[in-house]
Design an enzyme around this catalytic site. Structure first.
Site, PDB file in Angstrom:
ATOM      1  N   LYS A 213       0.811  -1.216   0.000  1.00 17.25           N
ATOM      2  CA  LYS A 213       0.000   0.000   0.000  1.00 17.25           C
ATOM      3  C   LYS A 213       0.848   1.272   0.000  1.00 17.25           C
ATOM      4  O   LYS A 213       2.058   1.244   0.227  1.00 17.25           O
ATOM      5  CB  LYS A 213      -0.967  -0.013   1.182  1.00 17.25           C
ATOM      6  CG  LYS A 213      -2.179  -0.908   0.933  1.00 17.25           C
ATOM      7  CD  LYS A 213      -3.277  -0.691   1.952  1.00 17.25           C
ATOM      8  CE  LYS A 213      -4.567  -1.371   1.519  1.00 17.25           C
ATOM      9  NZ  LYS A 213      -5.642  -1.222   2.514  1.00 17.25           N
ATOM     10  N   ARG A 247      -4.411  -9.886   4.457  1.00 16.63           N
ATOM     11  CA  ARG A 247      -4.754  -9.853   3.031  1.00 16.63           C
ATOM     12  C   ARG A 247      -3.482  -9.507   2.261  1.00 16.63           C
ATOM     13  O   ARG A 247      -2.854  -8.471   2.526  1.00 16.63           O
ATOM     14  CB  ARG A 247      -5.853  -8.822   2.784  1.00 16.63           C
ATOM     15  CG  ARG A 247      -6.399  -8.778   1.378  1.00 16.63           C
ATOM     16  CD  ARG A 247      -7.582  -7.820   1.302  1.00 16.63           C
ATOM     17  NE  ARG A 247      -8.195  -7.797  -0.023  1.00 16.63           N
ATOM     18  CZ  ARG A 247      -7.836  -6.975  -0.993  1.00 16.63           C
ATOM     19  NH1 ARG A 247      -6.862  -6.080  -0.785  1.00 16.63           N
ATOM     20  NH2 ARG A 247      -8.438  -7.022  -2.177  1.00 16.63           N
TER      21      ARG A 247
END
Length: 278
Positions: A213, A247
């Site tokens: 991210k 995840r």
């Protein structure tokens, strides 16, 4: 499912414009190969998404359904024992996916469509309660502020989990997600990583979605294709504090990092020990 380390949720994006893989698993065969590889590498859950999280080309319900639902049906046929998650905020897609065997609805947009929770309750599916600070789907944060971002996350996701439990969603299927980067800047995501234990202490199982991210990229000044090591460092920090599900794009590496943390914590034994014994 295994319980000697946190679970790994493998990401399979049925999108042509994913920020990470740029459409590498948009095609059905490519997506199936990715799912098979993830299972072989140790994934416990396959998470299927049909719409890019950030701004981009509009994807209506019909197109999202086309991308996601037949693929869920094929996954259920090929992997009867794997848990299948669907990353959607739309109840129409969630319903069709549950009809084809999806086990978990990963609502990364924090109840934007309240009917999605009704679908989870109807089918007895699990549900991920996320935090976006009020952001609407497919938008980026701009100068968002929180007096205490961790406290804000705790209040929102635990309150949502209780509401869903009252609605009839199975308590054992509820997860809470601090939702790094969604409605947050990098300082917020770093604080959530550093103080994740406060969320874990609520008793709700915590899912974290850290993989490659922007907060990792901004912390290290690295592009998306060079964020794996930073992601694994954040993964280890969150695993040490008790996160339950991760995840991830990089399944094998994530599993290895989580196994190492579990061995250090004493949750599982070393795989092979002969040093100093022979």
């Amino acid at each position: 499912m295994r319980r000697d380390r946190p679970l790994v949720m493998a990401i399979v994006n049925r999108t042509p414009d994913s920020f990470y893989d740029r459409g590498a698993t948009y095609g059905t065969e490519e997506a199936l190969e990715a799912a098979e590889r993830a299972v072989a590498e140790g994934a416990d859950i396959i998470d299927v998404g049909g719409v890019k999280a950030g701004p981009g080309t509009d994807v209506d319900v019909a197109e999202e359904t086309r991308r996601v639902v037949p693929f869920v049906a094929e996954l259920r046929s090929r992997f009867p024992d794997i848990a299948i998650s669907v990353d959607t905020w739309r109840h129409e897609v969630g319903r069709r996916a549950c009809e084809e065997g999806a086990d978990l609805l990963n609502d990364t947009w924090a109840g934007s469509d309240p009917e999605l929770a009704v679908v989870a309750a109807e089918f007895g599916a699990g549900y991920v309660c996320s935090h976006t600070g009020g952001a609407v789907p497919r938008t980026r944060p701009h100068r968002v502020r929180y007096p205490d971002v961790v406290a804000d996350v705790i209040a929102e996701v635990t309150g949502r989990a209780r509401q869903l439990q009252d609605l009839g969603v199975p308590a054992e299927g509820l997860l809470v997600d601090p939702t790094h980067d969604f409605g947050k800047n990098t300082w917020h995501s770093l604080a959530l990583t550093r103080d994740l234990g406060r969320l874990v202490d609520t008793g709700w199982p915590v899912l974290v979605a850290l993989s490659n991210k922007d907060f990792v990229g901004e912390a290290l000044d690295l592009p998306v294709d060079r964020r794996l090591h930073g992601t694994l460092a954040a993964t280890a920090v969150c695993a040490w504090q008790g996160a339950a599900v991760f995840r991830a794009h990089n399944v094998a590496e994530t599993c290895q990092a989580l196994d190492m943390v579990a061995v250090i914590k004493g949750d599982k034994p070393p795989a092979h020990v002969i040093r100093g014994l022979v």
